[in-house]
Design an enzyme around this catalytic site. Structure first.
Site, PDB file in Angstrom:
ATOM      1  N   TYR A  39       0.832  -1.205   0.000  1.00 13.02           N
ATOM      2  CA  TYR A  39       0.000   0.000   0.000  1.00 13.02           C
ATOM      3  C   TYR A  39       0.864   1.251   0.000  1.00 13.02           C
ATOM      4  O   TYR A  39       2.083   1.189   0.194  1.00 13.02           O
ATOM      5  CB  TYR A  39      -0.960  -0.015   1.201  1.00 13.02           C
ATOM      6  CG  TYR A  39      -0.302   0.288   2.537  1.00 13.02           C
ATOM      7  CD1 TYR A  39       0.533  -0.631   3.146  1.00 13.02           C
ATOM      8  CD2 TYR A  39      -0.520   1.502   3.186  1.00 13.02           C
ATOM      9  CE1 TYR A  39       1.142  -0.351   4.376  1.00 13.02           C
ATOM     10  CE2 TYR A  39       0.068   1.787   4.403  1.00 13.02           C
ATOM     11  CZ  TYR A  39       0.895   0.862   4.995  1.00 13.02           C
ATOM     12  OH  TYR A  39       1.491   1.137   6.194  1.00 13.02           O
ATOM     13  N   ARG A  68       8.272   4.458  -4.532  1.00 13.50           N
ATOM     14  CA  ARG A  68       8.270   3.472  -3.433  1.00 13.50           C
ATOM     15  C   ARG A  68       7.228   2.387  -3.682  1.00 13.50           C
ATOM     16  O   ARG A  68       7.464   1.211  -3.390  1.00 13.50           O
ATOM     17  CB  ARG A  68       8.013   4.168  -2.096  1.00 13.50           C
ATOM     18  CG  ARG A  68       8.090   3.205  -0.903  1.00 13.50           C
ATOM     19  CD  ARG A  68       8.008   3.898   0.428  1.00 13.50           C
ATOM     20  NE  ARG A  68       6.719   4.534   0.643  1.00 13.50           N
ATOM     21  CZ  ARG A  68       6.415   5.259   1.717  1.00 13.50           C
ATOM     22  NH1 ARG A  68       7.327   5.468   2.671  1.00 13.50           N
ATOM     23  NH2 ARG A  68       5.226   5.805   1.850  1.00 13.50           N
ATOM     24  N   ARG A 123      -7.319 -20.690  -2.206  1.00 15.25           N
ATOM     25  CA  ARG A 123      -6.319 -20.503  -1.156  1.00 15.25           C
ATOM     26  C   ARG A 123      -5.157 -21.479  -1.271  1.00 15.25           C
ATOM     27  O   ARG A 123      -5.364 -22.692  -1.378  1.00 15.25           O
ATOM     28  CB  ARG A 123      -6.961 -20.634   0.226  1.00 15.25           C
ATOM     29  CG  ARG A 123      -6.011 -20.250   1.346  1.00 15.25           C
ATOM     30  CD  ARG A 123      -6.660 -20.313   2.715  1.00 15.25           C
ATOM     31  NE  ARG A 123      -5.699 -19.908   3.743  1.00 15.25           N
ATOM     32  CZ  ARG A 123      -4.749 -20.698   4.243  1.00 15.25           C
ATOM     33  NH1 ARG A 123      -4.642 -21.940   3.819  1.00 15.25           N
ATOM     34  NH2 ARG A 123      -3.902 -20.248   5.145  1.00 15.25           N
ATOM     35  N   HIS A 125      -0.588 -21.036  -0.385  1.00 11.32           N
ATOM     36  CA  HIS A 125       0.368 -19.988  -0.024  1.00 11.32           C
ATOM     37  C   HIS A 125       1.162 -19.432  -1.209  1.00 11.32           C
ATOM     38  O   HIS A 125       1.321 -18.224  -1.343  1.00 11.32           O
ATOM     39  CB  HIS A 125       1.346 -20.519   1.028  1.00 11.32           C
ATOM     40  CG  HIS A 125       0.723 -20.688   2.384  1.00 11.32           C
ATOM     41  ND1 HIS A 125      -0.308 -21.548   2.626  1.00 11.32           N
ATOM     42  CD2 HIS A 125       1.000 -20.096   3.561  1.00 11.32           C
ATOM     43  CE1 HIS A 125      -0.651 -21.483   3.907  1.00 11.32           C
ATOM     44  NE2 HIS A 125       0.137 -20.612   4.499  1.00 11.32           N
ATOM     45  N   LYS A 170       6.442  -1.831   2.068  1.00 11.06           N
ATOM     46  CA  LYS A 170       5.227  -1.231   2.646  1.00 11.06           C
ATOM     47  C   LYS A 170       4.078  -2.221   2.444  1.00 11.06           C
ATOM     48  O   LYS A 170       3.204  -2.069   1.586  1.00 11.06           O
ATOM     49  CB  LYS A 170       4.951   0.140   2.024  1.00 11.06           C
ATOM     50  CG  LYS A 170       4.078   1.015   2.922  1.00 11.06           C
ATOM     51  CD  LYS A 170       4.172   2.475   2.556  1.00 11.06           C
ATOM     52  CE  LYS A 170       3.130   3.342   3.241  1.00 11.06           C
ATOM     53  NZ  LYS A 170       3.241   3.450   4.700  1.00 11.06           N
ATOM     54  N   GLU A 202      12.105   2.163  14.290  1.00  9.76           N
ATOM     55  CA  GLU A 202      11.163   3.204  13.857  1.00  9.76           C
ATOM     56  C   GLU A 202       9.918   3.158  14.724  1.00  9.76           C
ATOM     57  O   GLU A 202       9.794   2.300  15.597  1.00  9.76           O
ATOM     58  CB  GLU A 202      10.810   3.019  12.377  1.00  9.76           C
ATOM     59  CG  GLU A 202      10.168   1.671  12.080  1.00  9.76           C
ATOM     60  CD  GLU A 202       9.879   1.447  10.595  1.00  9.76           C
ATOM     61  OE1 GLU A 202       9.945   2.390   9.795  1.00  9.76           O
ATOM     62  OE2 GLU A 202       9.566   0.294  10.250  1.00  9.76           O
ATOM     63  N   LEU A 226      11.131   1.155   7.276  1.00 11.60           N
ATOM     64  CA  LEU A 226      10.563   1.637   6.019  1.00 11.60           C
ATOM     65  C   LEU A 226      11.275   2.921   5.624  1.00 11.60           C
ATOM     66  O   LEU A 226      11.507   3.787   6.485  1.00 11.60           O
ATOM     67  CB  LEU A 226       9.062   1.911   6.188  1.00 11.60           C
ATOM     68  CG  LEU A 226       8.378   2.371   4.905  1.00 11.60           C
ATOM     69  CD1 LEU A 226       8.198   1.201   3.937  1.00 11.60           C
ATOM     70  CD2 LEU A 226       7.036   3.029   5.205  1.00 11.60           C
TER      71      LEU A 226
HETATM   72  N1  PLP Z   1       7.695   3.687   9.053  1.00 12.58           N
HETATM   73  C1  PLP Z   1       6.505   3.045   9.051  1.00 12.58           C
HETATM   74  C2  PLP Z   1       6.424   1.670   9.651  1.00 12.58           C
HETATM   75  C3  PLP Z   1       5.365   3.652   8.514  1.00 12.58           C
HETATM   76  O1  PLP Z   1       4.183   3.005   8.506  1.00 12.58           O
HETATM   77  C4  PLP Z   1       5.475   4.972   7.994  1.00 12.58           C
HETATM   78  C5  PLP Z   1       4.315   5.664   7.439  1.00 12.58           C
HETATM   79  O2  PLP Z   1       3.178   5.286   7.613  1.00 12.58           O
HETATM   80  C6  PLP Z   1       6.721   5.601   8.020  1.00 12.58           C
HETATM   81  C7  PLP Z   1       7.815   4.932   8.539  1.00 12.58           C
HETATM   82  C8  PLP Z   1       6.891   6.999   7.476  1.00 12.58           C
HETATM   83  O3  PLP Z   1       6.742   6.981   6.063  1.00 12.58           O
HETATM   84  P1  PLP Z   1       6.230   8.258   5.266  1.00 12.58           P
HETATM   85  O4  PLP Z   1       7.143   9.381   5.569  1.00 12.58           O
HETATM   86  O5  PLP Z   1       6.289   7.835   3.839  1.00 12.58           O
HETATM   87  O6  PLP Z   1       4.810   8.504   5.712  1.00 12.58           O
END
Ligand code: PLP
Length: 318
Positions: A39, A68, A123, A125, A170, A202, A226
């Site tokens: 997403y 991304r 279904r 995997h 993501k 994070e 991320l």
């Molecule tokens: N890290 C995670 C796990 C996130 O879900 C997000 C954003 O939702 C971020 C970092 C920050 O990403 P962005 O600056 O693209 O919103």
């Protein structure tokens, strides 16, 4: 219907604009069965260009968000259903549909949510052959941090990072992040700052920034975090402000001794954290590095707004 969408919200599902209440996906969609999808979340500001009176719609850092999206899809071997031009056109179409329906006001900031799953199949995997990805988009109002949060900073808690080791993707498989977000709520905090093996990774949905002696630090990009679109942006804004930035592992002691602490994300922009686990961060007030970066962030938004307006003017000219 969720709390931040209205009954008039229009979503885009597999080629069709439809009221949110009527949108349906088959239960065998692999997004539902396996969390097999990715997403994106793009802020789409309604801002007024210099010298204008009406707002324009600014899908902020859209090129980076779509890059991304392409990277995430590539990492899980889902074909990207559209090129950059196609995605941009779709985003404009869905925003326009929601503005016409009155679900989003023309002068209201919005969030564009995009989800692509591997598709629908019996279904099993491993990847099924010959299926089409499911593509879904919705637009919801963007609630930015309020004035009190900006003036005083926010409270965060810390916890061990127990997620998988592909946090660079993501993915819609967000259970680990969901549990961390709930952990924050239960501790009256806005975010959980995670540590893996004693080092900061994070937030549950944000990147983390530490300031020490005027230097800005963030964990280096890796499979453990991320790459937020604001990661690159804040790095560039730091340079613009003459703030030294170092990508370096941050241990727990450094986190707790920070002069300033910040989180960044599409919905929070850059936000000061002034309380961590019930202890004040630095002076307990938002600091000068935050103030400089927040101001620079607003200038970056203004620059992109003027660019969008300039492109729109060129397109109107014969
Ligand atoms: N890290 C995670 C796990 C996130 O879900 C997000 C954003 O939702 C971020 C970092 C920050 O990403 P962005 O600056 O693209 O919103």
């Amino acid at each position: 219907m969720t709390s931040d969408t209205t009954p008039d919200a229009i979503v885009w599902l597999n080629g069709e604009l439809t009221p949110l209440a009527d949108a349906r996906i088959p239960v065998l969609d692999r997004g539902f069965i396996f969390g097999d999808g990715i997403y994106e979340v793009v802020p789409a500001y309604a801002l007024t260009p210099d010298g204008a009176s009406a707002t324009v719609r600014v899908p902020f850092r859209i090129r980076q968000h779509l890059a991304r999206l392409e990277r995430s899809l590539g990492k899980v071997s889902i074909d990207n259903p559209f090129d950059e031009r196609g995605w941009r056109a779709l985003i404009a179409q869905v925003i326009d549909a929601n503005e016409r329906a009155g679900a989003i006001a023309r002068d209201q900031h919005a969030i564009v949510y995009i989800q692509v799953t591997r598709g629908v199949a019996k279904r099993g995997h491993a990847f099924p052959a010959g299926i089409q990805p499911t593509v879904f988009m919705m637009v919801t109002p963007l609630a930015l941090p309020n004035d009190a949060q900006r003036a005083n900073g926010v409270r965060c808690v810390s916890a061990e990072d127990r997620r998988w080791l592909h946090c660079d993707i993501k993915s819609v498989s967000l259970l680990g992040n969901v549990l961390m977000a709930q952990h924050a709520v239960e501790h009256d905090a806005v975010e959980t700052i995670q540590l893996r093996d004693g080092f900061v990774t994070e937030g549950s949905s944000s990147n983390v920034w530490v300031v020490r002696d005027g230097v800005l630090y963030a964990p280096p990009l890796s499979n453990r975090i991320l790459e937020g679109i604001r990661y690159g942006l804040v790095e560039a804004l730091a340079e613009e402000c003459g703030i030294r930035f170092v990508a370096q592992e941050i241990d727990e002691a450094t986190l707790r001794a920070a002069d300033e602490l910040m989180i960044s994300s599409a919905t929070k922009e850059v936000l000061p954290v002034t309380d961590l686990d019930g202890h004040p961060v630095g002076s307990g007030k938002p600091g000068p590095v935050y103030a400089a970066l927040y101001a620079a962030y607003q200038r970056a938004k203004a620059r992109e707004t003027n660019e969008v307006a300039a492109i729109a003017t060129q397109e109107v000219k014969p």
